[in-house]
Design a protein around this motif. Sequence first.
Motif, PDB file in Angstrom:
ATOM      1  N   LEU A  77     -62.425 -16.359 -38.205  1.00 27.25           N
ATOM      2  CA  LEU A  77     -62.107 -15.063 -38.766  1.00 27.25           C
ATOM      3  C   LEU A  77     -63.265 -13.574 -38.655  1.00 27.25           C
ATOM      4  O   LEU A  77     -64.450 -14.296 -38.951  1.00 27.25           O
ATOM      5  N   VAL A  78     -63.391 -12.225 -38.431  1.00 26.20           N
ATOM      6  CA  VAL A  78     -64.334 -11.667 -38.127  1.00 26.20           C
ATOM      7  C   VAL A  78     -63.381  -9.901 -38.900  1.00 26.20           C
ATOM      8  O   VAL A  78     -62.400  -9.988 -37.506  1.00 26.20           O
ATOM      9  N   LYS A  79     -63.538  -9.895 -39.629  1.00 24.84           N
ATOM     10  CA  LYS A  79     -63.292  -8.182 -40.071  1.00 24.84           C
ATOM     11  C   LYS A  79     -64.282  -7.213 -39.783  1.00 24.84           C
ATOM     12  O   LYS A  79     -65.270  -7.075 -40.046  1.00 24.84           O
ATOM     13  N   ALA A  80     -63.712  -5.883 -39.152  1.00 26.88           N
ATOM     14  CA  ALA A  80     -65.299  -4.881 -39.233  1.00 26.88           C
ATOM     15  C   ALA A  80     -63.908  -3.858 -39.112  1.00 26.88           C
ATOM     16  O   ALA A  80     -63.072  -2.938 -39.025  1.00 26.88           O
ATOM     17  N   ASP A  81     -64.396  -3.364 -40.439  1.00 28.68           N
ATOM     18  CA  ASP A  81     -63.875  -2.648 -41.056  1.00 28.68           C
ATOM     19  C   ASP A  81     -64.333  -1.514 -41.574  1.00 28.68           C
ATOM     20  O   ASP A  81     -65.541  -0.899 -41.417  1.00 28.68           O
ATOM     21  N   PHE A  82     -63.863   0.188 -41.268  1.00 29.30           N
ATOM     22  CA  PHE A  82     -64.065   0.940 -41.309  1.00 29.30           C
ATOM     23  C   PHE A  82     -63.060   2.101 -42.491  1.00 29.30           C
ATOM     24  O   PHE A  82     -62.473   2.970 -42.366  1.00 29.30           O
ATOM     25  N   PRO A  83     -63.615   1.744 -43.807  1.00 25.76           N
ATOM     26  CA  PRO A  83     -63.242   2.578 -44.668  1.00 25.76           C
ATOM     27  C   PRO A  83     -63.352   3.812 -44.829  1.00 25.76           C
ATOM     28  O   PRO A  83     -64.473   4.103 -43.775  1.00 25.76           O
ATOM     29  N   ARG A  84     -63.012   4.803 -45.321  1.00 26.75           N
ATOM     30  CA  ARG A  84     -62.981   6.597 -45.483  1.00 26.75           C
ATOM     31  C   ARG A  84     -63.985   6.753 -46.543  1.00 26.75           C
ATOM     32  O   ARG A  84     -64.660   7.322 -46.884  1.00 26.75           O
ATOM     33  N   LYS A  85     -62.658   5.907 -47.853  1.00 30.48           N
ATOM     34  CA  LYS A  85     -63.807   6.430 -49.100  1.00 30.48           C
ATOM     35  C   LYS A  85     -65.451   6.453 -49.592  1.00 30.48           C
ATOM     36  O   LYS A  85     -65.363   5.729 -48.967  1.00 30.48           O
ATOM     37  N   ARG A  86     -66.005   6.879 -50.023  1.00 28.11           N
ATOM     38  CA  ARG A  86     -67.321   7.129 -50.649  1.00 28.11           C
ATOM     39  C   ARG A  86     -67.059   5.478 -51.065  1.00 28.11           C
ATOM     40  O   ARG A  86     -67.823   4.722 -50.605  1.00 28.11           O
ATOM     41  N   LYS A  87     -66.958   5.356 -52.083  1.00 28.57           N
ATOM     42  CA  LYS A  87     -66.148   3.783 -52.798  1.00 28.57           C
ATOM     43  C   LYS A  87     -66.302   2.942 -52.178  1.00 28.57           C
ATOM     44  O   LYS A  87     -67.009   1.651 -52.630  1.00 28.57           O
ATOM     45  N   ASN A  88     -66.017   3.105 -51.157  1.00 26.90           N
ATOM     46  CA  ASN A  88     -65.745   1.535 -50.048  1.00 26.90           C
ATOM     47  C   ASN A  88     -66.572   1.454 -48.916  1.00 26.90           C
ATOM     48  O   ASN A  88     -66.581   0.693 -48.699  1.00 26.90           O
ATOM     49  N   GLN A  89     -67.556   2.470 -49.065  1.00 22.53           N
ATOM     50  CA  GLN A  89     -68.086   2.534 -47.856  1.00 22.53           C
ATOM     51  C   GLN A  89     -69.410   1.343 -47.570  1.00 22.53           C
ATOM     52  O   GLN A  89     -69.762   0.812 -49.265  1.00 22.53           O
TER      53      GLN A  89
END
Length: 146
Positions: A77-89
């Motif tokens: 399992l691989v996750k490619a995440d694209f968060p938008r909130k600054r705190k989650n970068q």
Amino acid sequence: MRKIISIITLMLMSMSSLTAQEWLTNFNEAKDIASNTNKNIVLVFAGSDWCAPCIKLERQILNTEKFLKYAKENYILVKADFPRKRKNQLPENLQEQNKQLAEAYNKSGGFPLVVMLDKEGKKLGEIGYKKVTPDAYIEILNKMIR
């Protein structure tokens, strides 16, 4: 009493981590593991802090005990995440990797997108969010392999 509860909680947490597959974020590491274990890769493109269907997919399917137990035996399992909130970068190197993965496997930019890859990284199929059971989702993923 607090110490006993803390110890029991830690024991339960460590036991649950033994049965659940960890989501990797390093794609090259995932390919190495897939190659060594002869497993296919499930690559998930998600927007963890802004994409409602992504959050539903994780809660209703990807993070269920049923899916994770099956995945541990059959997938990497691989996750490619694209968060938008600054705190989650994410760190810059991970952002760059995820951008490259999106250019290779998610040209339409759709979220969520679950891509089934063989152990070398060849795309076998893809699916988005479906309101189905974890078992039905696993069946859909497995049809991509055959």
